[in-house]
Design a protein around this motif. Structure first.
Motif: not given
Ligand code: SF4
Ligand code: 5AD
Length: 464
Positions: A174-186, A218-220, A263-265, A302-304
């Motif tokens: 999983g992932c807690n980041n919710f980048c605005t383009f990304c479906v992975v957290p869902f 891991g996603q992150n 790795s998330n920067p 929202k890459r932070k």
């Molecule tokens: Fe998580 Fe990576 Fe998707 Fe961002 S791009 S929401 S860090 S899986």
């Protein structure tokens, strides 16, 4: 028990799309099915069960699944009956609708967080005759319990069916980041980390069956273990739990190379960069996805991290290891991306001189924030930007690879070419692919190789 009482040997064929996380999940399912007397096979024609482990990261994934299911149905009609399981992120995102659209041609549908239920639901389908579905996410504690129960089922066989030299170990779901383009957290839910002892056991098991290189997945990965610390399950050093698991993994006997991704920067620290300086087993390569070279677009995504912060990470790494090879992910055509924003991405690529990139055209995903953004970029414009970006990077990749000619590199050989006998492929510490000829079996062997020629995809060398 007489031989006739032995449970029937069954065969499973697994098709894995998408990321390495899916490869690791497929291997986990294979380990579970082996306890049910299944063996891996190469084609649907010889199988009792076909698993489609799917990816939903960009569009078209769904079409791909439906079209593959059509082919499998024809096979079933002509050939013999087998069960079909659809797992992974398309299963999670599409749920029941997929079963309907495939005209109930799916026996079991499982989200990535529920793959442990596969053997039970396959049997359930036979008994009830009804397709079985399990998607969604468990509570954090429940998921941890399942992970613990499955610890004894650590995958020992790779999908290729051989004890491959390079294996993946999942450390976090999983992932807690919710980048605005990304479906992975869902599709993969929130972050759940595996316990360090379990990870170390997995690594030891794989080394015992022939692995020399391990990639922690891991996603992150940089936020690995923060959930376990918060729950009081583990304590961490001041460098953080990811640093700690890397340090412990590096000490496992027999491990020659350790990699990690993704790795998330945002969470990448200077301590991590310094770990490369002191540990050659980590190699001289990292994948550090940036997504865009424009601060405005990074904020919209929202890459932070700002570009300045991203550069700081690059400097940490190249201060620690001056010739550090770096790759990245980039998206072009994100909503609102102007020609100027795109130019900023090209500038970044030219300045960092990545060893390679994964460049994608933005694909709108239902449910994500960016899908609701105005001013989506025209498809033709996005395609043209993608082509331009790839052309510039290709030139850089070729130039960087050509710099290797004449050097001697330590290569960990991984496999023999399927097409050309006595041609072996391996990787340098900088993750460059190397081809070399040898009559001797080289899989798993580390050898010094003099690099003779180079092209975009590989270096050609001779063993010293
Ligand atoms: Fe998580 Fe990576 Fe998707 Fe961002 S791009 S929401 S860090 S899986
Ligand atoms: N459109 C295009 N590319 C995407 N990625 C993730 N989501 C999307 C999307 N909606 C890319 C990112 C990520 C990689 C795994 O896939 O670059 O890092």
């Amino acid at each position: 028990m007489t031989t006739t009482d032995q449970p029937k040997q069954k065969k499973v064929h697994i098709e894995t799309w998408g990321c390495q996380m899916n490869v690791a999940d497929s291997e986990k399912m294979l380990a579970m099915l082996k306890t049910e007397n299944y063996q891996l096979c190469d084609t649907p024609e010889e199988s009792d069960l076909v698993i489609l482990n799917t990816c939903h990261i960009r569009e078209k994934a769904r079409h791909k699944v439906i079209s593959r299911l059509g082919v499998l149905r024809e096979l079933k009609e002509k050939n013999h009956n087998f069960q079909i399981a659809v797992t992974g992120c398309v299963a999670q995102a599409e749920g029941k609708q997929l079963i309907q659209d495939s005209e109930r041609n799916i026996d079991v549908l499982l989200g990535p967080g529920k793959i442990d239920e596969l053997p039970r639901l396959l049997k359930e389908k036979v008994i009830s005759g009804k397709p079985q579905i399990s998607i969604g996410f468990r509570r954090h504690e429940e998921q941890l319990e399942i992970i613990k129960e499955q610890a004894s089922l650590a995958p020992t066989e790779s999908l290729a069916g051989k004890n491959e030299v390079s294996r993946f170990v999942n450390i976090q779901q999983g992932c807690n980041n919710f980048c605005t383009f990304c479906v992975v957290p869902f599709t993969r839910g929130r972050e759940v980390s595996e316990h360090p002892n379990q990870i170390l056991d997995n690594i030891k098991n794989m080394i015992a069956t022939g692995a020399k290189e391990i990639t922690l997945l891991g996603q992150n990965v940089n936020s690995y273990g923060l959930d376990l610390v918060e729950r009081g399950d583990i304590t961490a050093s001041s460098s953080g739990p990811f640093y700690d698991i890397l340090s412990k993994s590096l000490q496992v006997d027999g491990l020659e190379r350790l990699r990690f991704t993704t790795s998330n920067p945002h969470d990448f620290t200077e301590d991590l960069a310094n770990l490369y300086r002191d540990n050659p087993k980590l190699g001289r390569y990292i994948h550090l996805p940036v997504q865009s070279g424009s601060d405005r677009i990074l904020a919209e995504m929202k890459r932070k991290v700002t570009l300045e912060e991203y550069w700081q990470r690059i400097h940490w790494l190249r201060d620690a290891v001056p010739d550090m090879a770096i790759s990245t992910d980039l998206i072009v055509g994100f909503p609102g991306e102007t020609e100027e924003d795109f130019q900023a991405t090209l500038d970044l690529v030219e300045r960092v001189r990545y060893s390679f990139i994964f460049a994608f055209k933005y694909s709108s995903r239902k449910g994500t924030a960016a899908a609701r953004f105005k001013n989506q970029v025209q498809d033709a414009e996005a395609s043209s930007r993608l082509a331009k970006l790839n052309a510039i990077q290709n030139q850089i990749t070729i130039e960087e690879n050509e710099k290797e000619c004449g050097l001697t590199r330590e290569v960990l050989f991984l496999y023999e070419s399927k097409k050309e006998p006595n041609v072996w492929y391996g990787r340098t510490p900088h993750f460059r692919l190397v081809r070399a000829r040898s009559e001797r079996q080289l899989a798993g062997v580390t050898a010094q190789v003099r690099i003779l020629t180079a092209n975009k995809t590989a270096l050609e060398g001779e063993l010293i």
